[in-house]
Design a protein around this motif. Structure first.
Motif, PDB file in Angstrom:
ATOM      1  N   ALA A  90       6.070   3.333  -6.593  1.00  0.00           N
ATOM      2  CA  ALA A  90       5.626   4.349  -5.652  1.00  0.00           C
ATOM      3  C   ALA A  90       6.593   5.527  -5.620  1.00  0.00           C
ATOM      4  CB  ALA A  90       5.477   3.743  -4.248  1.00  0.00           C
ATOM      5  N   ALA A  91       7.905   5.234  -5.695  1.00  0.00           N
ATOM      6  CA  ALA A  91       8.902   6.304  -5.706  1.00  0.00           C
ATOM      7  C   ALA A  91       8.757   7.162  -6.957  1.00  0.00           C
ATOM      8  CB  ALA A  91      10.308   5.711  -5.628  1.00  0.00           C
ATOM      9  N   ALA A  92       8.423   6.533  -8.091  1.00  0.00           N
ATOM     10  CA  ALA A  92       8.279   7.278  -9.340  1.00  0.00           C
ATOM     11  C   ALA A  92       7.064   8.191  -9.320  1.00  0.00           C
ATOM     12  CB  ALA A  92       8.174   6.299 -10.506  1.00  0.00           C
ATOM     13  N   LEU A  93       6.045   7.840  -8.521  1.00  0.00           N
ATOM     14  CA  LEU A  93       4.843   8.655  -8.453  1.00  0.00           C
ATOM     15  C   LEU A  93       5.029   9.898  -7.606  1.00  0.00           C
ATOM     16  CD1 LEU A  93       2.085   5.924  -8.013  1.00  0.00           C
ATOM     17  CD2 LEU A  93       2.499   7.353 -10.016  1.00  0.00           C
ATOM     18  N   ARG A  94       6.123   9.915  -6.816  1.00  0.00           N
ATOM     19  CA  ARG A  94       6.330  11.066  -5.938  1.00  0.00           C
ATOM     20  C   ARG A  94       7.059  12.164  -6.698  1.00  0.00           C
ATOM     21  NH1 ARG A  94       8.080   6.587  -2.376  1.00  0.00           N
ATOM     22  NH2 ARG A  94       6.168   5.800  -1.470  1.00  0.00           N
ATOM     23  N   GLY A  95       8.080  12.698  -6.155  1.00  0.00           N
ATOM     24  CA  GLY A  95       8.896  13.672  -6.862  1.00  0.00           C
ATOM     25  C   GLY A  95       8.351  15.082  -6.879  1.00  0.00           C
ATOM     26  N   LYS A  96       7.067  15.269  -6.594  1.00  0.00           N
ATOM     27  CA  LYS A  96       6.485  16.607  -6.589  1.00  0.00           C
ATOM     28  C   LYS A  96       5.932  16.918  -5.212  1.00  0.00           C
ATOM     29  CE  LYS A  96       5.167  16.842 -11.461  1.00  0.00           C
ATOM     30  NZ  LYS A  96       4.050  17.078 -12.409  1.00  0.00           N
ATOM     31  N   PRO A  97       6.118  18.149  -4.722  1.00  0.00           N
ATOM     32  CA  PRO A  97       5.567  18.513  -3.425  1.00  0.00           C
ATOM     33  C   PRO A  97       4.045  18.579  -3.482  1.00  0.00           C
ATOM     34  CG  PRO A  97       6.481  20.445  -4.500  1.00  0.00           C
ATOM     35  CD  PRO A  97       6.840  19.270  -5.353  1.00  0.00           C
ATOM     36  N   GLY A  98       3.454  18.665  -2.297  1.00  0.00           N
ATOM     37  CA  GLY A  98       2.006  18.823  -2.221  1.00  0.00           C
ATOM     38  C   GLY A  98       1.260  17.521  -2.077  1.00  0.00           C
ATOM     39  N   GLY A  99       1.982  16.443  -1.751  1.00  0.00           N
ATOM     40  CA  GLY A  99       1.323  15.164  -1.573  1.00  0.00           C
ATOM     41  C   GLY A  99       0.579  15.105  -0.253  1.00  0.00           C
ATOM     42  N   TYR A 159       0.807  -1.224   0.000  1.00  0.00           N
ATOM     43  CA  TYR A 159       0.000   0.000   0.000  1.00  0.00           C
ATOM     44  C   TYR A 159       0.842   1.277   0.000  1.00  0.00           C
ATOM     45  CZ  TYR A 159      -3.705   3.287   1.052  1.00  0.00           C
ATOM     46  OH  TYR A 159      -4.590   4.331   0.971  1.00  0.00           O
ATOM     47  N   ASP A 160       0.472   2.168  -0.902  1.00  0.00           N
ATOM     48  CA  ASP A 160       0.882   3.568  -0.875  1.00  0.00           C
ATOM     49  C   ASP A 160      -0.339   4.360  -1.307  1.00  0.00           C
ATOM     50  OD1 ASP A 160       2.609   5.785  -0.594  1.00  0.00           O
ATOM     51  OD2 ASP A 160       2.944   5.830  -2.749  1.00  0.00           O
ATOM     52  N   ASN A 161      -0.413   5.641  -0.951  1.00  0.00           N
ATOM     53  CA  ASN A 161      -1.616   6.406  -1.288  1.00  0.00           C
ATOM     54  C   ASN A 161      -1.971   6.321  -2.770  1.00  0.00           C
ATOM     55  OD1 ASN A 161      -1.934   7.189   1.341  1.00  0.00           O
ATOM     56  ND2 ASN A 161      -1.079   9.234   1.083  1.00  0.00           N
ATOM     57  N   GLY A 162      -0.963   6.329  -3.618  1.00  0.00           N
ATOM     58  CA  GLY A 162      -1.229   6.317  -5.047  1.00  0.00           C
ATOM     59  C   GLY A 162      -1.087   4.965  -5.700  1.00  0.00           C
ATOM     60  N   LEU A 163      -0.831   3.922  -4.903  1.00  0.00           N
ATOM     61  CA  LEU A 163      -0.579   2.608  -5.474  1.00  0.00           C
ATOM     62  C   LEU A 163      -0.971   1.527  -4.480  1.00  0.00           C
ATOM     63  CD1 LEU A 163       2.552   1.483  -7.422  1.00  0.00           C
ATOM     64  CD2 LEU A 163       1.787   0.137  -5.468  1.00  0.00           C
ATOM     65  N   GLN A 164      -1.812   0.613  -4.909  1.00  0.00           N
ATOM     66  CA  GLN A 164      -2.173  -0.533  -4.078  1.00  0.00           C
ATOM     67  C   GLN A 164      -2.043  -1.799  -4.910  1.00  0.00           C
ATOM     68  OE1 GLN A 164      -5.073   1.985  -4.175  1.00  0.00           O
ATOM     69  NE2 GLN A 164      -3.602   3.116  -2.935  1.00  0.00           N
ATOM     70  N   ARG A 165      -1.448  -2.827  -4.310  1.00  0.00           N
ATOM     71  CA  ARG A 165      -1.255  -4.089  -5.022  1.00  0.00           C
ATOM     72  C   ARG A 165      -1.516  -5.231  -4.043  1.00  0.00           C
ATOM     73  NH1 ARG A 165       3.865  -3.832  -8.513  1.00  0.00           N
ATOM     74  NH2 ARG A 165       2.489  -2.362  -9.563  1.00  0.00           N
ATOM     75  N   VAL A 166      -2.241  -6.257  -4.513  1.00  0.00           N
ATOM     76  CA  VAL A 166      -2.583  -7.403  -3.669  1.00  0.00           C
ATOM     77  C   VAL A 166      -2.003  -8.666  -4.282  1.00  0.00           C
ATOM     78  CG1 VAL A 166      -4.450  -8.793  -2.701  1.00  0.00           C
ATOM     79  CG2 VAL A 166      -4.705  -6.295  -2.859  1.00  0.00           C
ATOM     80  N   VAL A 167      -1.303  -9.447  -3.457  1.00  0.00           N
ATOM     81  CA  VAL A 167      -0.775 -10.749  -3.866  1.00  0.00           C
ATOM     82  C   VAL A 167      -1.589 -11.811  -3.134  1.00  0.00           C
ATOM     83  CG1 VAL A 167       1.243 -12.239  -4.004  1.00  0.00           C
ATOM     84  CG2 VAL A 167       1.528  -9.746  -4.115  1.00  0.00           C
ATOM     85  N   PRO A 168      -2.425 -12.589  -3.827  1.00  0.00           N
ATOM     86  CA  PRO A 168      -3.275 -13.585  -3.155  1.00  0.00           C
ATOM     87  C   PRO A 168      -2.446 -14.630  -2.413  1.00  0.00           C
ATOM     88  CG  PRO A 168      -3.979 -13.230  -5.432  1.00  0.00           C
ATOM     89  CD  PRO A 168      -2.645 -12.556  -5.288  1.00  0.00           C
ATOM     90  N   PRO A 169      -3.008 -15.198  -1.337  1.00  0.00           N
ATOM     91  CA  PRO A 169      -2.267 -16.178  -0.536  1.00  0.00           C
ATOM     92  C   PRO A 169      -1.939 -17.446  -1.321  1.00  0.00           C
ATOM     93  CG  PRO A 169      -4.175 -15.361   0.666  1.00  0.00           C
ATOM     94  CD  PRO A 169      -4.325 -14.890  -0.741  1.00  0.00           C
ATOM     95  N   ARG A 170      -0.678 -17.847  -1.232  1.00  0.00           N
ATOM     96  CA  ARG A 170      -0.206 -19.099  -1.809  1.00  0.00           C
ATOM     97  C   ARG A 170       0.876 -19.627  -0.873  1.00  0.00           C
ATOM     98  NH1 ARG A 170      -3.905 -17.933  -4.522  1.00  0.00           N
ATOM     99  NH2 ARG A 170      -4.153 -17.901  -6.799  1.00  0.00           N
ATOM    100  N   THR A 171       1.415 -20.791  -1.205  1.00  0.00           N
ATOM    101  CA  THR A 171       2.500 -21.352  -0.405  1.00  0.00           C
ATOM    102  C   THR A 171       3.696 -21.635  -1.306  1.00  0.00           C
ATOM    103  OG1 THR A 171       3.039 -23.018   1.277  1.00  0.00           O
ATOM    104  CG2 THR A 171       1.792 -23.766  -0.657  1.00  0.00           C
TER     105      THR A 171
END
Length: 306
Positions: free
Chosen positions: A158-167, A127-139
């Motif tokens: 997530a790092a690439a989405l930043r770079g600008k102030p005002g987040g 989780y990041d404010n601008g990015l969410q990713r889910v990996v389903p449970p496996r073994t």
């Protein structure tokens, strides 16, 4: 040539996981066991019992508190809820040379490998404010490697989405609600985060709701400089998430006093929210050995179960 996640998993398997396996082998039912879903029996309540297991209907009829007992599942489903927000990229200049995001990755990969070695399934919410990713449970080891790759990929994205102030500050509340929506089956959830969400602790209710259904272990990742800022003279300080910058004189006694008061207030608020949420909470610092941190978590859980 092996990728960074491949090299990380091999290093952790050699340095950490083999040494930890003896601590956890066959013990997830007594250390990190989650909650079963099959009702087995009733017995009288004791002070050590979890009040969430009280059967209020039986208690009302018999005028004495009784708790429900459940048959524990042989297969445990666990989730890693991982905070990849900008504040987690702080640190890395200490003796260990590891930032908060690096420690999060090592802890997540270690926990995933340890649980899958016992045949258990583990999933991940990144989780990041601008990015969410889910990996389903496996073994399996291949699945652990996938989680490591997804963490690496999500961190870069997530790092690439930043770079600008005002987040905006991290929405920890939204992260926990996303985890609750994904983890439908009763199980064990590790939340690895710094739990920094602006100036407020707005995530307590979401954490409490998560603990009603699951066993939750909160692993709070902290850099020592967040707790005690040394005298560095004039420093330009930037909020990693909002981009706001301010020039401060770290040698100013008044500034140090105000900072200490703010840090103490924040730490007290976070600790109180954890207690009210009835969550198992651990604080791990970036200069700490992940092996020692995980061993301490296991020992604490064993004492709690004893």
């Amino acid at each position: 040539m092996a990728s960074a996640p491949d090299r990380l998993l091999r290093r952790l398997e050699w340095q950490v996981i083999r040494r930890l396996d003896g601590q956890l082998q066959g013990a997830y039912r007594t250390v990190f066991r989650g909650s079963g879903i099959d009702f087995a029996d009733l017995r009288e309540y004791t002070p050590e019992d979890d009040v969430r297991h009280i059967d209020w209907n039986v208690t009302a009829r018999l005028d004495e508190p009784y708790v429900r007992q459940y048959t524990e599942d042989r297969e445990l489903t666990a989730w890693l809820v991982l905070d990849l927000s900008a504040s987690m990229r702080f640190g890395g200049a200490g003796q260990a040379g590891r930032g908060k995001d690096g420690l999060l990755t090592e802890l997540a990969v270690c926990l995933a490998r340890l649980f899958t070695q016992g045949g258990n399934r583990i999933g991940a919410v990144l989780y990041d404010n601008g990015l969410q990713r889910v990996v389903p449970p496996r073994t399996g080891r291949t699945h652990v490697l996938r989680i490591a790759h997804e963490i690496d990929k999500a961190t870069r994205a997530a790092a690439a989405l930043r770079g600008k102030p005002g987040g905006a500050a991290t929405d920890v509340d939204a992260m926990l609600r996303l985890a609750a929506a994904q983890a439908r089956r009763r199980g064990l959830i590790f939340v690895i985060s710094d739990f920094l969400s602006g100036d407020t602790v707005n995530w307590q209710d979401a954490l409490s709701r998560l603990t009603h259904r699951h066993e939750v272990v909160a692993v709070r990742v902290v850099d020592p400089m967040e707790l005690d800022l040394p005298d560095l003279g004039l420093v330009l300080v930037e909020d990693a998430e909002t981009g706001e910058q301010v020039l401060v004189d770290t040698s100013d006694p008044l500034f140090q006093q105000r900072l200490r008061e703010e840090v103490d207030g924040r730490e007290a608020a976070v600790a109180a929210a954890m207690r009210r949420s009835r969550v198992t909470a651990h604080r791990v610092t970036t200069d700490q050995d992940p092996l020692l941190a995980l061993v301490e978590m296991v020992r604490w859980s064993k004492r709690r179960r004893a």
